[in-house]
Design a protein around this motif. Sequence first.
Motif, PDB file in Angstrom:
ATOM      1  N   LEU A 199      11.198   5.935  -6.986  1.00 29.42           N
ATOM      2  CA  LEU A 199      11.227   7.253  -7.625  1.00 29.42           C
ATOM      3  C   LEU A 199       9.798   7.586  -8.068  1.00 29.42           C
ATOM      4  O   LEU A 199       9.249   6.945  -8.965  1.00 29.42           O
ATOM      5  N   ASP A 200       9.248   8.609  -7.405  1.00 29.14           N
ATOM      6  CA  ASP A 200       7.836   8.963  -7.593  1.00 29.14           C
ATOM      7  C   ASP A 200       7.658   9.929  -8.777  1.00 29.14           C
ATOM      8  O   ASP A 200       8.594  10.624  -9.155  1.00 29.14           O
ATOM      9  N   ASP A 201       6.455   9.939  -9.322  1.00 27.61           N
ATOM     10  CA  ASP A 201       6.059  10.914 -10.354  1.00 27.61           C
ATOM     11  C   ASP A 201       7.006  10.923 -11.545  1.00 27.61           C
ATOM     12  O   ASP A 201       7.260  11.992 -12.129  1.00 27.61           O
TER      13      ASP A 201
ATOM     14  N   LEU B  84      10.291   2.340  -9.805  1.00 25.63           N
ATOM     15  CA  LEU B  84      10.022   3.581 -10.516  1.00 25.63           C
ATOM     16  C   LEU B  84       8.517   3.696 -10.732  1.00 25.63           C
ATOM     17  O   LEU B  84       7.886   2.750 -11.196  1.00 25.63           O
ATOM     18  N   LYS B  85       7.966   4.835 -10.330  1.00 24.72           N
ATOM     19  CA  LYS B  85       6.526   5.027 -10.471  1.00 24.72           C
ATOM     20  C   LYS B  85       6.238   5.936 -11.650  1.00 24.72           C
ATOM     21  O   LYS B  85       6.626   7.108 -11.639  1.00 24.72           O
ATOM     22  N   ILE B  86       5.568   5.373 -12.653  1.00 23.97           N
ATOM     23  CA  ILE B  86       5.269   6.178 -13.846  1.00 23.97           C
ATOM     24  C   ILE B  86       4.071   7.063 -13.521  1.00 23.97           C
ATOM     25  O   ILE B  86       3.031   6.588 -13.061  1.00 23.97           O
TER      26      ILE B  86
ATOM     27  N   LEU C  68      10.515   3.912   0.697  1.00 25.24           N
ATOM     28  CA  LEU C  68      10.406   5.371   0.814  1.00 25.24           C
ATOM     29  C   LEU C  68      10.353   5.971  -0.587  1.00 25.24           C
ATOM     30  O   LEU C  68      11.170   5.635  -1.445  1.00 25.24           O
ATOM     31  N   GLU C  69       9.361   6.864  -0.796  1.00 23.56           N
ATOM     32  CA  GLU C  69       9.221   7.484  -2.120  1.00 23.56           C
ATOM     33  C   GLU C  69       9.918   8.835  -2.133  1.00 23.56           C
ATOM     34  O   GLU C  69       9.894   9.576  -1.167  1.00 23.56           O
ATOM     35  N   ILE C  70      10.495   9.124  -3.262  1.00 19.51           N
ATOM     36  CA  ILE C  70      11.195  10.397  -3.414  1.00 19.51           C
ATOM     37  C   ILE C  70      10.899  10.911  -4.812  1.00 19.51           C
ATOM     38  O   ILE C  70      10.806  10.120  -5.749  1.00 19.51           O
TER      39      ILE C  70
ATOM     40  N   VAL D  60       0.852  -1.194   0.000  1.00 21.18           N
ATOM     41  CA  VAL D  60       0.000   0.000   0.000  1.00 21.18           C
ATOM     42  C   VAL D  60       0.881   1.234   0.000  1.00 21.18           C
ATOM     43  O   VAL D  60       2.019   1.198   0.474  1.00 21.18           O
ATOM     44  N   GLU D  61       0.311   2.336  -0.522  1.00 23.94           N
ATOM     45  CA  GLU D  61       0.995   3.623  -0.384  1.00 23.94           C
ATOM     46  C   GLU D  61       0.246   4.411   0.683  1.00 23.94           C
ATOM     47  O   GLU D  61      -0.983   4.526   0.631  1.00 23.94           O
ATOM     48  N   ALA D  62       0.983   4.920   1.651  1.00 22.55           N
ATOM     49  CA  ALA D  62       0.356   5.705   2.720  1.00 22.55           C
ATOM     50  C   ALA D  62       0.172   7.137   2.238  1.00 22.55           C
ATOM     51  O   ALA D  62       1.116   7.770   1.777  1.00 22.55           O
TER      52      ALA D  62
ATOM     53  N   LEU E 271       6.013   4.988   1.799  1.00 20.84           N
ATOM     54  CA  LEU E 271       5.808   6.273   2.492  1.00 20.84           C
ATOM     55  C   LEU E 271       6.343   7.411   1.636  1.00 20.84           C
ATOM     56  O   LEU E 271       7.440   7.316   1.077  1.00 20.84           O
ATOM     57  N   ASN E 272       5.552   8.475   1.531  1.00 17.55           N
ATOM     58  CA  ASN E 272       6.030   9.666   0.815  1.00 17.55           C
ATOM     59  C   ASN E 272       6.886  10.491   1.760  1.00 17.55           C
ATOM     60  O   ASN E 272       6.449  10.865   2.844  1.00 17.55           O
ATOM     61  N   ILE E 273       8.106  10.755   1.353  1.00 16.03           N
ATOM     62  CA  ILE E 273       9.019  11.506   2.212  1.00 16.03           C
ATOM     63  C   ILE E 273       9.460  12.755   1.453  1.00 16.03           C
ATOM     64  O   ILE E 273       9.872  12.673   0.297  1.00 16.03           O
TER      65      ILE E 273
HETATM   66 CA    CA Z   1       3.799   8.941  -3.884  1.00 21.20          CA
END
Ligand code: CA
Length: 574
Positions: free
Chosen positions: A474-476, A495-497, A444-446, A353-355, A412-414
């Motif tokens: 790697l977010d976005d 990697l998040k597209i 951890l997302e960055i 899950v993504e918080a 987690l979005n950091i």
């Molecule tokens: Ca995110």
Amino acid sequence: MEELKYQVDLLNAMNRKLIRDEKMLRLICETSSSAFLYYNYEEDRVQTIANWDHFFSFAITNIKDLKKLYDCVEEKDIIPLREVFFIEKQGMKSQTIEVKLKEKRICIEVEVNIVYDSMSNPTDKIIRFKDVTKFNAQNDELTYMAYYDLLTGLYNRNYFVRLLGEFVRRAQEEKETVAVMFLDLDDFRRINDGMGIIVGDELVQQVGQFLFDLMNDNIHIAHFNSDIYCIAVYNPCGARSVETIYRTIKERLKKPFVLTSGQEIYVTASVGVAEYPEAALTTLDLINCAEIVMFKAKSLGKDKIQYFDGAILDEFLKNVNIENKLKEAVFSQNFTMYFQPQFKTADKALRGVEALIRWKDDHGKMISPSVFIPIAEKNGAIIPIGTWVIEESLKAYAEWKRKYHYPMIISLNISAIQYKQPDFIDKVLHILKKYDVSPYEIELEITESILIDDFDEITEKIVMLRNMGIKISLDDFGTGYSSLSYLKGLPIDTLKIDKSFIDTVITDENTKIITESIIYMVKKLGFETIAEGVETEEQFRYLNEISCDIIQGFYLGKPMPSEGIETLLANMDL
Ligand code: CA
Ligand code: C2E
Ligand code: CA
């Protein structure tokens, strides 16, 4: 005989007292640094006392000699001086004027006092001459400081506000406009911190000197503080239109400023413009509006001019409102955590899950994290909020684990500010330990932009986190620099597209090609790919076809409270 001796003794005593008194008076007069002229009407006697020589090189023995003084003073002072010397003609008791001595170039205060008898006839005249040059100079300096900025010679803020007020009043009468240009040098802090404040000051001074030359009766310019200048233009048009002034400034900034050390410094500026009466009606509101739109110019990439626009002001006011509420929220903790499931594309099994944080303000209104997180990042609230997010998320995760034993990952979005905290890694490890969660279970997302802006500092921490087993994602991806080649060296696992790609992946041929090559490349590099914002079955099927590993989106699951995830886990085939 006895009587006579007594009289002589008395006279002697009186004489001694007189001598003492005269000595005392003379001392007082001499140390006062003033000169005195005494005239007794009855005896028609003139006497000069104390520092006469300091002021005049001639003696005065007769009241008519006062005329000699007229030759010493400046032309404009002759008539007032003549009048003040003979104020008894008007029955006056005292008067003071200031005159300037031509040759000595000193300012003197002339104070005349007349003593009258009971019949209102003048009996004595005392004229005091006092040197006030130094006092006036100090006064001039104070006056200068009250109006001007000492570093640049431009007006200071207070006086500028007064002058702008006059422009506004005039514009009201003449039905004209007044423009306020708020100018802020870009990246000035970097110059100040990197090269020292002496360099910073010299740059501010040189920019100020250049702006000084643009001033005239219709253009007032002030240095507010640091690297901030403000320009007021009455009836901006033609040579004094905002565009022309801006162009002149921009032309100058193209060239470097050469400091006394020989160093050359290039600088750009962001300018916000607000006009009376369109943007605001009062001076302070005009300056505020111009400042707010200047910030907009900064946020649009600096080195720009931005004109006032109601929407910018609305956005700003909304943010201020949020910022104020945010401060309260950090204490009252009106936040909750939502979790959005991520599924493996191949078999739709839950990957993790993504918080995602949620904030309900006091009126129950939901405020989007895309709005308040950037504000919290600016005002520092992101630190307590970020810690709370990690704590709450891991607490929920530990509970799921205890109840369902399902192997999954929590993302987690950091924010960059959190990564930069010296104790960030310790904090994460501490919370992991507290809830008995292994580093292998968290990700951890960055975002891409953060990674690039502070590459060295953040990469170092990321490498340490990965060495402990924590995943980095790697977010976005695709919204920022999007260069495939730079992916190679990055210390990441996932990697998040970005959703913007997924939105058009079916309809746009180019997006299709790009998405396919991203996935191909990323697979070769050994990272996992997550497609974000998958909303339709068609998108899902296509992503499955091109072997995108994981799917996150409304199609398979919206962000939900912890209980929602529990329901999901309870129904999962293990
Ligand atoms: Ca995110
Ligand atoms: P993000 O990290 O890119 O998070 C994904 C956002 O896309 C979430 O918005 C999510 O609700 C939304 N989303 C997911 N699937 C779909 C879909 O199929 N369609 C649509 N239209 N939207 C979808 P959310 O929760 O509003 O979060 C927005 C952003 O706020 C996040 O973007 C992230 O950058 C930030 N954020 C959220 N929570 C946190 C947090 O705890 N810490 C930090 N630092 N940032 C957070
Ligand atoms: Ca994202």
